[in-house]
Scaffold this active site. Sequence first.
Site, short mmCIF file in Angstrom:
data_model
loop_
_atom_site.label_atom_id
_atom_site.label_comp_id
_atom_site.label_asym_id
_atom_site.label_seq_id
_atom_site.Cartn_x
_atom_site.Cartn_y
_atom_site.Cartn_z
N ASP A 175 -5.41 8.64 10.28
CA ASP A 175 -4.74 8.03 10.98
C ASP A 175 -4.37 8.25 11.91
OD1 ASP A 175 -3.79 6.55 8.09
OD2 ASP A 175 -4.14 8.45 7.16
N GLU B 96 0.92 -1.37 -0.19
CA GLU B 96 -0.34 -0.10 -0.41
C GLU B 96 1.40 0.82 0.51
OE1 GLU B 96 -3.98 -1.35 2.90
OE2 GLU B 96 -2.88 -0.14 3.72
#
Lengths: 262, 403
Positions: free
Chosen positions: A60, A49
């Site tokens: 995040d 990724e």
Amino acid sequence: MSRIADRFAHLAASNEKALVCFVTGGDPDVGQLPAILENLEAGGADIIEVGIPFSDPIADGPTIQESSQRALDRGTKVSEIFEAVKSANITVPIVYMGYTNTAMRHGFQRFAQEVADSGADGVLLSDLTPEGGEEWKQHAHAAGLDTIFLAAPTSTDDRLRCACGAATGFVYCVSRTGVTGSEREVPREVTDLVARVRKVTSLPICVGFGISNADHVRMVCGVADGAVVGSHVVKLIHECWGRPHCEETLRAEVARLKSGTR
Amino acid sequence: MALKHNVAMPTDLRESAGRFGPYGGRYVPETLIPALDELSEALERYWADSDFREELRSYHRHVIGRPTPLTHARRISSELGFDVFVKREDLCHTGSHKLNNALGQALLARRMGKQRIIAETGAGQHGVATATVCAMFGLECVVYMGEEDVRRQEINVFRMRLLGATVVPVSSGTKTLKDATNEAMRDWVTNVESTHYIVGSCVGPHPYPSMVRRFQEVIGIECREQIVKQAGRLPDAAFACVGGGSNAIGFFSGFLADESVQLIGVEAGGRGLDSGEHAAPLTSGAPGVLHGSFSYLMQDDDGQVLPTHSISAGLDYPGVGPEHSFLKDSGRAVYVAATDGEALDAFVWLSRMEGLIPAFESAHAFAALRTYPVPKGGVAVVNLSGRGDKDMAVAAQTLHLGD
């Protein structure tokens, strides 16, 4: 069959699970990205990724947030990440992980084409839910890309069906509970979620939640089809890149993580 | 600019499925969607519940001090050549309109059984309002505030701490409201089951823009009744400052269906629109996604959100509520910008002419009032969304009030 589906089929045939590694595009310098990807693949990553940094990454945690900020402070452009991925000498499938606004600003159709042109295989937009992502999905599928969506412990069964219906490639299960070094079992929240997702899809299931060593990977691979290692890899690269033997260190660490999938 | 764009806007047509035209929606991590569903359901249920509405009205009257007055500003009226009436949200308990929303959401959160409250704050007014309702109801309170704002709005940090809230300084990104909002959303993702997030403006994923507007509509509804009573007619123009836009959307809501009333939203022009150092997404941005909704946004070609600047911490935000984007595109409201300098001039002007010390945010609305072509002999209403006490340290420095 997409390269991601193909990869899972191959792994299943050899009785292995997938090691998915995450790196932020542009941290360190985007010029280093091809070498980083090549080392991750050499170490044994099955899927990589590549994070597309966004100024306001609400999904995040601190490690990836700081990494994104470093990439943006360096002036990283999305087009440079695409170029770097394209130039990397790798065969491992690439999934971009980012936020809706990046794709929207480029235009969904153009963004999907840019992703495909970079040689990548799929995209996960952390703040795009399946019901809001219809238009994106059409353009992504038209460009031959897999669309990965998130499943969360808080998702109802109806929502899991919706996410799995929209997803191709694999389903990404997230958890809010991190594992600590001493834990010997996958958190109940995660095993329950994976079991619920299994009921509604035959797609491979990957799990990510602060996995940082081979034991964690092994635990996760006991219930899921793959383990995603994000912050740990980002941190390792941040701490050692540019110093002597970092590439060896990175390859060795990925190999250790990979051993948990067999 | 002539008074045009007078399009009537039936309130039941302007919102559908969490969208205002194309704007709004929900662009958040999957983890939050069930909480947003739960919140939407609770909002609809209790909004239709007469006990809830009666409780809210009671708090309006006995805690916030509603209805707030509408003050005829006589000296500036004679200077400008039209009648100016000022809606006095500065007289709300805690010093701004923010309590209308914080109180409404806290009442909702209590009914939903949430014991922990989080909030973001820019100028600190929303943080203070949230800390206040948490103290009233005995709820745990955590407020995220950018480091830059902690510095320039120190008094409000002290107030929040005195009220028992935990103030968490945010050092990421631009260290202002945008980044405080990111941190609050991350907290919510992690603690969603125990926690209600009291968003302070009409921004964020559905149902926030709609919910915050409903809790702020009282400003416009009161003002319409008052102006008809006091001036004997509807105003020609209604002015409000726009950061996220909650005071403006509440104020405008009272007049949306009155097509003769021109609605003017005033953004922060900072050091000038040409300088790039401003916070005026409606005037100079492009639609995009920030903090969970699709709306006008200050962004670059890669969709990275641009740093903003305003003398006013409460307007120093690169996005805006989605309903404002819709009102802009539909032409029902117009949006202009006032610079830091114009706002400061208006701050002094209103203080000296009327004895009203506005918050820097609200001063932007008065700056636009001074230059906008309201018909001579006409009537204008301006929302004085908050009082200026919190800005005294910066004002003293800039205006040499200590000399």
